[in-house]
Motif scaffolding. Structure first.
Motif, PDB file in Angstrom:
ATOM      1  N   PHE A 285       0.815  -1.147   0.006  1.00  0.00           N
ATOM      2  CA  PHE A 285      -0.112  -0.332   0.121  1.00  0.00           C
ATOM      3  C   PHE A 285       1.057   1.259   0.023  1.00  0.00           C
ATOM      4  O   PHE A 285       1.357   2.212  -0.840  1.00  0.00           O
ATOM      5  CB  PHE A 285      -0.839   0.386   1.133  1.00  0.00           C
ATOM      6  N   LEU A 286       1.683   1.111   0.788  1.00  0.00           N
ATOM      7  CA  LEU A 286       2.641   3.003   0.848  1.00  0.00           C
ATOM      8  C   LEU A 286       3.336   2.611   0.266  1.00  0.00           C
ATOM      9  O   LEU A 286       4.331   3.520  -0.714  1.00  0.00           O
ATOM     10  CB  LEU A 286       3.289   1.718   2.135  1.00  0.00           C
ATOM     11  N   SER A 287       4.694   1.597  -0.431  1.00  0.00           N
ATOM     12  CA  SER A 287       5.237   1.792  -1.695  1.00  0.00           C
ATOM     13  C   SER A 287       4.851   2.152  -3.481  1.00  0.00           C
ATOM     14  O   SER A 287       5.726   2.847  -3.794  1.00  0.00           O
ATOM     15  CB  SER A 287       6.084  -0.150  -1.785  1.00  0.00           C
ATOM     16  N   GLU A 288       3.966   1.626  -2.922  1.00  0.00           N
ATOM     17  CA  GLU A 288       3.060   2.613  -4.714  1.00  0.00           C
ATOM     18  C   GLU A 288       3.294   3.685  -4.742  1.00  0.00           C
ATOM     19  O   GLU A 288       2.596   4.315  -5.423  1.00  0.00           O
ATOM     20  CB  GLU A 288       2.165   1.861  -4.673  1.00  0.00           C
ATOM     21  N   ASN A 289       3.280   4.687  -3.174  1.00  0.00           N
ATOM     22  CA  ASN A 289       2.791   5.878  -3.250  1.00  0.00           C
ATOM     23  C   ASN A 289       4.008   6.505  -2.737  1.00  0.00           C
ATOM     24  O   ASN A 289       4.022   7.768  -1.644  1.00  0.00           O
ATOM     25  CB  ASN A 289       1.850   5.676  -2.282  1.00  0.00           C
ATOM     26  N   ARG A 290       5.615   5.845  -2.896  1.00  0.00           N
ATOM     27  CA  ARG A 290       6.038   6.238  -1.710  1.00  0.00           C
ATOM     28  C   ARG A 290       7.033   8.070  -2.163  1.00  0.00           C
ATOM     29  O   ARG A 290       7.248   8.404  -1.876  1.00  0.00           O
ATOM     30  CB  ARG A 290       7.115   5.230  -2.593  1.00  0.00           C
ATOM     31  N   LYS A 291       6.619   8.015  -3.377  1.00  0.00           N
ATOM     32  CA  LYS A 291       6.689   9.490  -3.747  1.00  0.00           C
ATOM     33  C   LYS A 291       6.108  10.426  -3.438  1.00  0.00           C
ATOM     34  O   LYS A 291       6.510  12.138  -3.770  1.00  0.00           O
ATOM     35  CB  LYS A 291       6.854   9.602  -5.804  1.00  0.00           C
ATOM     36  N   PHE A 292       5.045  10.585  -3.148  1.00  0.00           N
ATOM     37  CA  PHE A 292       4.211  11.342  -2.807  1.00  0.00           C
ATOM     38  C   PHE A 292       4.336  12.309  -1.258  1.00  0.00           C
ATOM     39  O   PHE A 292       3.251  11.639  -0.557  1.00  0.00           O
ATOM     40  CB  PHE A 292       2.184  11.239  -2.769  1.00  0.00           C
ATOM     41  N   ASP A 293       5.034  12.270  -0.590  1.00  0.00           N
ATOM     42  CA  ASP A 293       4.989  12.902   0.582  1.00  0.00           C
ATOM     43  C   ASP A 293       4.243  14.404   1.098  1.00  0.00           C
ATOM     44  O   ASP A 293       4.530  15.314   1.630  1.00  0.00           O
ATOM     45  CB  ASP A 293       6.171  13.309   0.965  1.00  0.00           C
ATOM     46  N   SER A 294       3.362  15.197  -0.195  1.00  0.00           N
ATOM     47  CA  SER A 294       2.774  16.239   0.420  1.00  0.00           C
ATOM     48  C   SER A 294       1.516  15.659  -0.159  1.00  0.00           C
ATOM     49  O   SER A 294       0.691  15.171  -1.132  1.00  0.00           O
ATOM     50  CB  SER A 294       3.173  17.747  -0.725  1.00  0.00           C
ATOM     51  N   PHE A 295       0.244  16.469   0.984  1.00  0.00           N
ATOM     52  CA  PHE A 295      -1.328  16.172   0.019  1.00  0.00           C
ATOM     53  C   PHE A 295      -2.213  17.457   0.751  1.00  0.00           C
ATOM     54  O   PHE A 295      -1.800  17.950   1.739  1.00  0.00           O
ATOM     55  CB  PHE A 295      -2.142  14.985   0.865  1.00  0.00           C
ATOM     56  N   THR A 296      -2.734  17.856  -0.228  1.00  0.00           N
ATOM     57  CA  THR A 296      -3.535  19.056   0.412  1.00  0.00           C
ATOM     58  C   THR A 296      -4.828  18.476   1.067  1.00  0.00           C
ATOM     59  O   THR A 296      -5.761  17.648   0.410  1.00  0.00           O
ATOM     60  CB  THR A 296      -4.125  20.109  -0.912  1.00  0.00           C
ATOM     61  N   ALA A 297      -5.121  18.939   2.435  1.00  0.00           N
ATOM     62  CA  ALA A 297      -5.540  18.318   2.699  1.00  0.00           C
ATOM     63  C   ALA A 297      -7.248  18.298   2.313  1.00  0.00           C
ATOM     64  O   ALA A 297      -8.013  19.581   1.410  1.00  0.00           O
ATOM     65  CB  ALA A 297      -6.492  18.690   4.536  1.00  0.00           C
ATOM     66  N   LYS A 298      -8.093  17.504   2.720  1.00  0.00           N
ATOM     67  CA  LYS A 298     -10.037  17.808   2.157  1.00  0.00           C
ATOM     68  C   LYS A 298     -11.088  17.667   3.016  1.00  0.00           C
ATOM     69  O   LYS A 298     -10.320  17.286   4.592  1.00  0.00           O
ATOM     70  CB  LYS A 298     -10.095  16.674   0.941  1.00  0.00           C
ATOM     71  N   GLY A 299     -12.057  18.690   2.298  1.00  0.00           N
ATOM     72  CA  GLY A 299     -13.090  18.978   3.716  1.00  0.00           C
ATOM     73  C   GLY A 299     -13.596  17.284   4.009  1.00  0.00           C
ATOM     74  O   GLY A 299     -14.357  16.857   3.011  1.00  0.00           O
ATOM     75  N   THR A 300     -14.776  18.286   4.691  1.00  0.00           N
ATOM     76  CA  THR A 300     -15.203  16.611   5.520  1.00  0.00           C
ATOM     77  C   THR A 300     -16.505  16.628   6.736  1.00  0.00           C
ATOM     78  O   THR A 300     -16.742  18.209   6.533  1.00  0.00           O
ATOM     79  CB  THR A 300     -15.075  15.137   5.753  1.00  0.00           C
ATOM     80  N   ASP A 301     -17.668  16.196   6.217  1.00  0.00           N
ATOM     81  CA  ASP A 301     -18.711  16.709   7.352  1.00  0.00           C
ATOM     82  C   ASP A 301     -18.512  16.155   8.467  1.00  0.00           C
ATOM     83  O   ASP A 301     -18.176  16.437   9.547  1.00  0.00           O
ATOM     84  CB  ASP A 301     -20.490  15.799   7.107  1.00  0.00           C
ATOM     85  N   TYR A 302     -17.885  14.118   8.779  1.00  0.00           N
ATOM     86  CA  TYR A 302     -17.582  13.791   9.705  1.00  0.00           C
ATOM     87  C   TYR A 302     -16.114  13.704   9.898  1.00  0.00           C
ATOM     88  O   TYR A 302     -15.640  12.950   8.509  1.00  0.00           O
ATOM     89  CB  TYR A 302     -18.950  12.625   9.558  1.00  0.00           C
ATOM     90  N   THR A 303     -15.471  14.117  10.459  1.00  0.00           N
ATOM     91  CA  THR A 303     -14.106  13.489  10.850  1.00  0.00           C
ATOM     92  C   THR A 303     -14.167  12.012  11.390  1.00  0.00           C
ATOM     93  O   THR A 303     -12.896  11.455  11.530  1.00  0.00           O
ATOM     94  CB  THR A 303     -13.012  13.972  11.830  1.00  0.00           C
ATOM     95  N   ASN A 304     -15.054  11.762  12.748  1.00  0.00           N
ATOM     96  CA  ASN A 304     -14.564  10.435  13.401  1.00  0.00           C
ATOM     97  C   ASN A 304     -16.009   9.624  13.945  1.00  0.00           C
ATOM     98  O   ASN A 304     -16.824  10.693  14.348  1.00  0.00           O
ATOM     99  CB  ASN A 304     -13.775  11.070  14.889  1.00  0.00           C
ATOM    100  N   ILE A 305     -15.938   8.497  13.887  1.00  0.00           N
ATOM    101  CA  ILE A 305     -17.423   8.052  14.697  1.00  0.00           C
ATOM    102  C   ILE A 305     -16.821   7.103  16.082  1.00  0.00           C
ATOM    103  O   ILE A 305     -15.704   6.241  15.411  1.00  0.00           O
ATOM    104  CB  ILE A 305     -18.300   6.919  13.522  1.00  0.00           C
ATOM    105  N   LEU A 306     -17.205   7.385  16.795  1.00  0.00           N
ATOM    106  CA  LEU A 306     -16.627   7.026  18.067  1.00  0.00           C
ATOM    107  C   LEU A 306     -18.089   5.989  18.491  1.00  0.00           C
ATOM    108  O   LEU A 306     -19.055   6.708  18.362  1.00  0.00           O
ATOM    109  CB  LEU A 306     -16.007   7.924  19.191  1.00  0.00           C
ATOM    110  N   PHE A 307     -17.755   5.564  19.160  1.00  0.00           N
ATOM    111  CA  PHE A 307     -19.155   3.947  20.224  1.00  0.00           C
ATOM    112  C   PHE A 307     -18.710   4.699  21.514  1.00  0.00           C
ATOM    113  O   PHE A 307     -17.877   4.394  22.154  1.00  0.00           O
ATOM    114  CB  PHE A 307     -19.236   3.127  19.530  1.00  0.00           C
TER     115      PHE A 307
END
Length: 666
Positions: A285-307
Motif C-alpha cells: 500500500f505504501l510502496s506504490e505511493n512512496r513519491k507522494f510526500d505532500s497532500f492538500t487536506a480535503k473537507g468533510t462533514d464527519y471526521t470520526n465516529i466513536l461509540f
C-alpha cells in the motif's frame, strides 16, 4: 449564580494545612525514606484537624512558578481577571469571545475565517459553530518545528525508545492519504481503525481525516461480533488493522478477528501471512505511493465516529467533526496545562475517545506523545514512563490500584512528572494519594470527567487551584453546568445530585447516527435555575465545601435504600477499605415477587474469606461509616470485575448476569 460557581482564587495564597504534612514533603524532597503507610497516617491526621468548611484537605498547592507559567494565566492576564472563577464565568457568558481567543491561542489553521463564532439563532440545541469557516483539523496538528519529536514509542519486548519527528509523521500521513485517494476512497467514506495505539495508528487516523474521509474508532479488544456491529452501524467501507499485538507477553491475533468483514489494509503482514483476496498488505500500500510526500487536506462533514462503551445494548454512534478537536485541544491547553515541551502519555486506545483526544490535545498544543505497546500494568510500562521522560501522565483508577498493589513503584520514582490526569471512573482517595507520592507530591491530579459526546470534559480541575486526591475543583472552561436534586432544585453544599449541561457549548454532539439525539439528551429534562434549556449527561456529583466536587458514579448506578438515595460508588468506597477486598462493585436488584430493593456486592478478594463472614463484616463497616439502614444482602466473590474497553466498570452487566443466573436456578 447561574451554573456551578467556583470560589477559588487564581492565586492560592493561604498557607492552609498541616505543618506536619508540609514537613513530611520537605523530608521526602531531601531524600528521607518515609513508608507510604506512614504518609497515609500523616494525611489522615491533617484531614482530621483541617477545617471542614474549607473542604477536603489539599495535599498540593500551586507555587508561584506554576501560576506564572500556567496557560490559564496567559488568558487571565490578558483579560485582567483576578480569579479563576471570574475566568470561567467570562468564558460561558461570552462564548463567542472565549472561543475566538481559543482559536488564536491554539493557532488553529483556517483556510477561510468564519463569518462569526457562534450562531444560535435556531436555539441552543442546534447552534452553528464557526459558520462559513473552511479548515481541516489535521492541519492544526503540524504547526510546530518539523524537527521536533512528535511521538516517542516503546514496546514491552524491547528497551528501545523510537522517535518520530513532526516532519516524519506529516510525510507518513501524506503518503497514507495519497494511498487512500489512489485506492478510490472519497469524501465522507468511512474507514475503521482496529489496532493498538501506535505511531502507525496515529498516522493512519490523521491520514483518514486529512483525506476527507471519516475514521471509525473500534477498540482492538472487541470481539468479531462487536466489530461487525460497529461496522454495520457506521457503514464502514474498509478497515486498517495489524496482524497482531503484544500484551503481557502474549501475542494477540488482531487481523484474524476481522478477516473478511470488509476490505482491509493490513500492517505487519509478511510473505507467510495469508491475506483475504480483498485485502492489501501495508508495505504494498505504501510502496506504490512512496513519491507522494505532500497532500492538500480535503473537507468533510464527519471526521470520526466513536461509540459509547456499552456492550449489552447497541452502542451509541457519536460523530465528531472538525470542530470537536478544538474542544479536545482547549481542555488540554487550559486544564491539563499542556506546553510544547511536554511529553504526554495516556494508556488508551483509538477506540476510546481518549485516543483521538490525546492526538489533538498533544499535537495542536505542539507537545510530544509517548506511546507504549504492551500491558500498562507491568514493570516495563512503568519503566518506560521514566525512560521516555513523560511529564504528563493520564491514568484510570483501576490501573492506579493495580500499580499500587503490585509494589513495584515507591515514593519519588516519577519525579519528572509534573501533572497526572484521571478519567474513566470515580477514583479512590488513598490510591491517588499514593500516585501523588510517586512525585513526592510535586504533581497534582487533574480529575477529568466528561464524555465522547462532549469531546472532552465538563467538570475537571486546574493547576491554578489546590489539589486533593479524587476531587474536582471547577467546571471546564467554555461549558456551564448545574447540579439538581430529584425536585429539580440546585443542590447545596454537602449534597449530591445529577449534573446537567447548559448548552450551547462547543464540542457537544448534535446528532447520533443510530438513535434519537433529542430523546436521549433533552427529552424530559428539567429547566435550569433561570429557565435555561438543560442537557442530560447522567453523572452524579457531590458538591463539597470549599469549591470541591466529587464524582459519585452514573445516575444508572444509584439506588434507594430505606428511603435514602445513595450511589454504588459511595458503598464501594467503604467496602474497598476492608483489608481482604481488592475491589468491589455493588448493584441493586429486585427480588422475585417483591418490590423492595436488595443490594448485591461483587467482590474481588486479596485474601480468601467465606461469603457469609464477608457479608457480616461489610454490613458492620457500612453501618459504622454510612448508615445502619445500608445493608448488603448478598456477597458474590468474583475473580475479575467486567470493564469496558475504556476501563469503566460494567455494573449493568453484573446485574444482568445475576438476574440470568437467578432465573436459571429457579
Amino acid at each position: 449564580m447561574n451554573g456551578i460557581s467556583n470560589p477559588f482564587s487564581s492565586i492560592f495564597k493561604s498557607e492552609i494545612g498541616s505543618n506536619r504534612w508540609n514537613q513530611m514533603i520537605q523530608d521526602l524532597l531531601k531524600g528521607k525514606v518515609i513508608p507510604f503507610e506512614k504518609q497515609i497516617e500523616i494525611f489522615q491526621e491533617a484531614s482530621r484537624s483541617y477545617n471542614k468548611e474549607n473542604g477536603p484537605f489539599p495535599v498540593w498547592h500551586p507555587n508561584q512558578q506554576t501560576i506564572k507559567e500556567a496557560n490559564v494565566s496567559r488568558l487571565m492576564n490578558e483579560l485582567q481577571l483576578e480569579s479563576y472563577d471570574e475566568l470561567h464565568q467570562w468564558s460561558v457568558k461570552n462564548r463567542g469571545q472565549f472561543w475566538k481567543k481559543v482559536l488564536q491561542l491554539l493557532k488553529i489553521q483556517l483556510k477561510k475565517e468564519p463569518d462569526q463564532i457562534l450562531d444560535d439563532s435556531k436555539g441552543v440545541i442546534h447552534p452553528k459553530w464557526l459558520p462559513g469557516a473552511e479548515f481541516n483539523c489535521a492541519d492544526s496538528c503540524f504547526s510546530t518545528n518539523p524537527e521536533k519529536p512528535a511521538i516517542v514509542s516503546g514496546t514491552e519486548d524491547s528497551d528501545n525508545v523510537e522517535v518520530m519527528t513532526y516532519g516524519e509523521l506529516n510525510e507518513l500521513v501524506n503518503r497514507i492519504a495519497n494511498g487512500l485517494q489512489d485506492q478510490g476512497f472519497r469524501h465522507g467514506d468511512r474507514i475503521a481503525l482496529y489496532m493498538p495505539m501506535t505511531s502507525l495508528c496515529i498516522a493512519a487516523y490523521l491520514a483518514i481525516v486529512k483525506a476527507g474521509c471519516c475514521a471509525v474508532s473500534i477498540a482492538d479488544s472487541f470481539s468479531t461480533e462487536e466489530v461487525k456491529k460497529r461496522i454495520e452501524i457506521s457503514q464502514t467501507k474498509a478497515i486498517i488493522t495489524t496482524t497482531k499485538s503484544i500484551r503481557a507477553g502474549k501475542i494477540i491475533p488482531i487481523y484474524e478477528k476481522i478477516k473478511g468483514i470488509v476490505p482491509a489494509i493490513v500492517i505487519g503482514a509478511d510473505s507467510t501471512q495469508e491475506l483475504d483476496p480483498n485485502d492489501t498488505n501495508w508495505t504494498d500500500f505504501l510502496s506504490e505511493n512512496r513519491k507522494f510526500d505532500s497532500f492538500t487536506a480535503k473537507g468533510t462533514d464527519y471526521t470520526n465516529i466513536l461509540f459509547s462503551s456499552g456492550t449489552t445494548n447497541e452502542p451509541k454512534a457519536i460523530p465528531w467533526n472538525h470542530i470537536t478537536p478544538i474542544k479536545c485541544a482547549m481542555d488540554g491547553y487550559f486544564h491539563q496545562d499542556i506546553h510544547p515541551e511536554d511529553v504526554v502519555m495516556w494508556p488508551t486506545n483509538i477506540g476510546w475517545m481518549m485516543g483521538p483526544w490525546l492526538i489533538y490535545a498533544s499535537f495542536i498544543n505542539q507537545a510530544t506523545i509517548s506511546l507504549y505497546e504492551g500491558a500498562p500494568y507491568q514493570s516495563g510500562f512503568l519503566e518506560f514512563v521514566k525512560r521516555s521522560n513523560t511529564t504528563i501522565l493520564g491514568v484510570v483508577p483501576s490501573l492506579v490500584k493495580t500499580w499500587r498493589n503490585s509494589g513495584i513503584l515507591s515514593t519519588g520514582n516519577w519525579e519528572q512528572i509534573r501533572l497526572f490526569s484521571s478519567t474513566g471512573e470515580p477514583s479512590n482517595c488513598e490510591d491517588y494519594l499514593w500516585l501523588m507520592s510517586l512525585t513526592n507530591y510535586g504533581a497534582p491530579v487533574i480529575e477529568y470527567l466528561g464524555g465522547t459526546e462532549i469531546g472532552g470534559g465538563h467538570i475537571t480541575a486546574s493547576v491554578m487551584q489546590p489539589s486533593s486526591p479524587s476531587y474536582f475543583t471547577t467546571p471546564a472552561l467554555g461549558i456551564n453546568c448545574t447540579i439538581l436534586n430529584d425536585k429539580g432544585e440546585e443542590i447545596q453544599e454537602s449534597e449530591t445530585g445529577e449534573l446537567y449541561l447548559i448548552p450551547p457549548a462547543l464540542g457537544l454532539s448534535q446528532e447520533l447516527l443510530n438513535m434519537d439525539h433529542n430523546e436521549i439528551y433533552y427529552h424530559d429534562c428539567p429547566s435550569g435555575p433561570n429557565e435555561e434549556t438543560l442537557r442530560r449527561h447522567g453523572d452524579q456529583i457531590a458538591r463539597l465545601p470549599g469549591g470541591f466536587y466529587q464524582a459519585r458514579g452514573r445516575t444508572d448506578d444509584t439506588m434507594n435504600i430505606g428511603g435514602i438515595k445513595i450511589s454504588s460508588v459511595e458503598l464501594e468506597e467503604v467496602i474497598n477499605q476492608h483489608e481482604k477486598v481488592y475491589e468491589s462493585a455493588v448493584v441493586s436488584v429486585t427480588q422475585k415477587g417483591q418490590s423492595s430493593i436488595s443490594t448485591v456486592a461483587f467482590v474481588v478478594l486479596d485474601t480468601p474469606c467465606s461469603k457469609e463472614i464477608m457479608k457480616e463484616e461489610l454490613n458492620r463497616i457500612l453501618a459504622q461509616q454510612l448508615n445502619p439502614l445500608f445493608k448488603i444482602h448478598q456477597v458474590i466473590v468474583i475473580r475479575k470485575l467486567p470493564r469496558t474497553a475504556s476501563n469503566k466498570l460494567m455494573r449493568r452487566e453484573l446485574r444482568a448476569q445475576y438476574m440470568q443466573d437467578r432465573s436459571t436456578n429457579e
